[in-house]
Design a protein around this motif. Sequence first.
Motif, short mmCIF file in Angstrom:
data_model
loop_
_atom_site.label_atom_id
_atom_site.label_comp_id
_atom_site.label_asym_id
_atom_site.label_seq_id
_atom_site.Cartn_x
_atom_site.Cartn_y
_atom_site.Cartn_z
N LEU A 59 8.82 -31.68 -5.07
CA LEU A 59 9.78 -32.61 -4.12
C LEU A 59 11.11 -31.77 -4.56
O LEU A 59 11.48 -31.87 -5.55
N GLY A 60 11.64 -31.35 -3.35
CA GLY A 60 13.25 -31.12 -3.61
C GLY A 60 13.48 -29.70 -3.17
O GLY A 60 14.62 -29.19 -2.88
N GLY A 61 12.49 -28.93 -3.21
CA GLY A 61 12.20 -27.52 -2.60
C GLY A 61 13.40 -26.61 -3.19
O GLY A 61 13.78 -26.76 -4.40
N THR A 62 13.74 -25.78 -2.28
CA THR A 62 14.70 -24.68 -2.85
C THR A 62 16.05 -25.13 -3.36
O THR A 62 16.54 -24.92 -4.72
N CYS A 63 16.48 -26.12 -2.59
CA CYS A 63 17.85 -26.72 -3.06
C CYS A 63 17.96 -27.19 -4.57
O CYS A 63 18.58 -27.07 -5.38
N LEU A 64 16.83 -28.14 -4.95
CA LEU A 64 16.94 -28.72 -6.01
C LEU A 64 16.41 -27.77 -7.30
O LEU A 64 16.82 -27.71 -8.22
N HIS A 65 15.38 -26.97 -6.95
CA HIS A 65 14.82 -26.24 -7.83
C HIS A 65 15.05 -24.81 -7.99
O HIS A 65 15.00 -24.20 -9.28
N ARG A 66 15.65 -24.02 -7.05
CA ARG A 66 15.84 -22.73 -7.11
C ARG A 66 17.37 -22.55 -6.49
O ARG A 66 17.70 -21.32 -6.46
N GLY A 67 17.89 -23.31 -6.06
CA GLY A 67 19.29 -22.97 -5.13
C GLY A 67 20.44 -23.79 -5.81
O GLY A 67 20.82 -23.63 -6.48
N CYS A 68 20.84 -24.74 -4.66
CA CYS A 68 22.08 -25.35 -4.82
C CYS A 68 22.20 -26.09 -6.15
O CYS A 68 23.31 -25.86 -6.95
N VAL A 69 21.37 -26.65 -6.73
CA VAL A 69 21.61 -27.67 -7.91
C VAL A 69 21.77 -26.76 -9.24
O VAL A 69 22.73 -26.52 -9.92
N PRO A 70 20.65 -25.83 -9.52
CA PRO A 70 20.69 -25.18 -10.61
C PRO A 70 21.59 -24.08 -10.63
O PRO A 70 22.41 -23.56 -11.66
N GLU B 281 15.87 -16.42 -7.68
CA GLU B 281 15.07 -17.14 -8.46
C GLU B 281 14.85 -16.71 -9.78
O GLU B 281 15.15 -17.47 -10.84
N HIS B 282 14.53 -15.34 -9.95
CA HIS B 282 14.48 -14.86 -11.32
C HIS B 282 16.01 -14.89 -12.14
O HIS B 282 15.86 -15.16 -13.34
N ALA B 283 17.09 -14.48 -11.45
CA ALA B 283 18.29 -14.45 -11.78
C ALA B 283 18.62 -16.01 -12.47
O ALA B 283 19.15 -15.90 -13.83
N LEU B 284 18.35 -17.10 -12.15
CA LEU B 284 18.59 -18.38 -12.76
C LEU B 284 17.83 -18.51 -13.98
O LEU B 284 18.44 -19.24 -14.79
N GLU B 285 16.76 -17.84 -14.14
CA GLU B 285 15.85 -18.36 -15.34
C GLU B 285 15.97 -16.91 -16.35
O GLU B 285 15.25 -17.04 -17.28
N LEU B 286 17.03 -16.17 -16.29
CA LEU B 286 17.19 -14.89 -16.87
C LEU B 286 17.27 -15.69 -18.53
O LEU B 286 18.01 -16.69 -18.83
N GLN B 287 16.54 -15.13 -19.39
CA GLN B 287 17.00 -15.64 -20.96
C GLN B 287 18.10 -14.85 -21.58
O GLN B 287 17.96 -14.93 -22.63
N GLU B 288 18.54 -14.03 -20.83
CA GLU B 288 19.61 -13.08 -21.70
C GLU B 288 20.81 -13.09 -20.58
O GLU B 288 20.59 -13.24 -19.18
N ILE B 289 22.09 -12.71 -21.02
CA ILE B 289 23.32 -12.43 -20.34
C ILE B 289 23.15 -10.98 -20.18
O ILE B 289 23.36 -10.23 -21.23
N PRO B 290 22.98 -10.30 -19.17
CA PRO B 290 22.97 -9.03 -18.96
C PRO B 290 24.28 -8.41 -19.34
O PRO B 290 25.29 -8.91 -18.94
N GLY B 291 24.09 -7.14 -19.78
CA GLY B 291 25.51 -6.55 -20.08
C GLY B 291 26.14 -5.76 -18.82
O GLY B 291 27.45 -6.12 -18.74
N ARG B 292 25.21 -5.23 -18.02
CA ARG B 292 25.87 -4.69 -16.59
C ARG B 292 24.83 -5.12 -15.70
O ARG B 292 23.84 -5.11 -15.80
N VAL B 293 25.55 -5.75 -14.58
CA VAL B 293 24.45 -6.00 -13.51
C VAL B 293 24.93 -5.58 -12.12
O VAL B 293 26.32 -5.71 -11.90
#
Length: 457
Positions: free
Chosen positions: A39-50, A159-171
């Motif tokens: 419940l909460g969809g894109t906004c709560l889990h993959r968009g606005c809030v995170p 969606e993947h960008a939110l969950e990256l486990q590293e800070i990219p050097g160059r993006v």
Amino acid sequence: MAEQQFDIVVLGGGSAGYATAIRATQLGLSAAVIEKDKLGGTCLHRGCVPTKALLHAAEIADVARSGESYGILSSVAGVDIAKVNSYRENLVAGKHKGLQGLLKANKITVIEGEGRLVAANTVQVGDDRIVGKHVVLASGSYSRSLPGLEIGGRVITSEHALELQEIPGRVAILGGGVIGVEFASVWRSFGAEVTIIEGLPHLVPNEEESVSKQLERAFRKRGIDFKLGVRFQSVSQDANSVTVNLEDGTVVNADYLLVAVGRGPATQGLGYEEVGIEMDRGFVLTNERLATNVPGVYAVGDIVPGLQLAHRGYQQGVFVAEEIAGLAPVIVEDVNIPKVTYCDPEIASVGLTEAKAKEQYGDANVTSYEYNLAGNAKSSILGTAGSVKAVRVVDGPVVGVHMIGARVGELVGEAQLIVNWEAYPEDVAPFIHGHPTQNETIGEAMLKLAGKPLHAI
Ligand SMILES: NC(=O)c1ccc[n+]([C@@H]2O[C@H](COP(=O)([O-])OP(=O)(O)OC[C@H]3O[C@@H](n4cnc5c(N)ncnc54)[C@H](O)[C@@H]3O)[C@@H](O)[C@H]2O)c1
């Protein structure tokens, strides 16, 4: 096979879907929400809030870096991305729990599973048939890509960008719209080298042109690189990097390519066409009262052509519930929906740009004033550059307000009341704004348009 019956069956538990169900039960209708994920969809889990959680962490890094200018001895020793991620995850988990409680308190039946429309009044979930006097389609959207540009490996979506486990050097970021500039802002604050590729001549091309230009200036100052008016051609990747080729021969090398070229409607394989619902390129077509061509079936949220914003979805959901209950609610129009883009500097707007207003009312009938935040004490205290531009019809109402600068998102409430109430600057000019606040900048723009500027030359 079990059958359950409701007044309203909502397919999709994102912002638009759950808002429909809440308003429906408030009006005494029974409602079920069918949700395959959370419940909460894109906004709560993959968009606005995170994403806003990441942007808040980024702002803290920037504040710490700038401390010395204010006499505060501080610095940033580094960013612990694991801790940033757990702050983001805990925040989302808390909001998710709250939302579940809200639906329960409203006596909404939540059905977990993947729904498919099998008749105008029936959604099938597994072996169960969920039958509604009315069905509301609210299946949301997904990050789309370009033809031939495959997502995978180091080519990622938000969606993947939110969950990256590293800070990219160059993006590298393909698309300088809302998602592109928000992620550019976060990653730059976290220390990455960022390059945005935008096919149109400006970043955030849907905003007022002067706002786009100021964002470009601010991003340049922050060391964010961008290529404008150039289209993507191809990308190749290996285990550690991507190489992005642009149509003008430019090559951008990076650790990741974020694809942010818009979101598509999530309507594939849900039975909509089979039931005879009229569609256009995957979007569900509705009339202005959000009814599809199939009697009893409505659509709300990102699957309906127009702005893909959670707050538009909420209002459409409320509208449809009230429509079904026979309350004849006021139509939801895209033009007067406020928009906020949470990059640094922040952007907020409502209504028509000056160019669109001139198209609509004629060049000679539109005038505008852009108040520079340099004239505002609170903006100077915050150390922000930017402006508030108001567009009015000559001898008529304010039809657009466009802002850029620190925290201007918090000013959009007043701007949208002015535009939605079709207020004249002369109506608003006598209202007193607290001092020192950035709200005064809206007051100053109204005073100037009413012919009595105060802190403006
Ligand atoms: N703060 C917010 O309200 C917020 C935040 C994130 C997302 N969203 C919503 O999510 C949706 C998707 O956001 P988005 O940023 O992906 O879409 P967008 O439409 O805002 O931006 C996509 C950008 O990609 C560019 N583009 C498209 N094809 C290209 C190509 N081949 N080469 C170069 N550039 C290309 C477009 O010109 C456009 O500027 C939007 O509707 C947005 O409103 C809202």
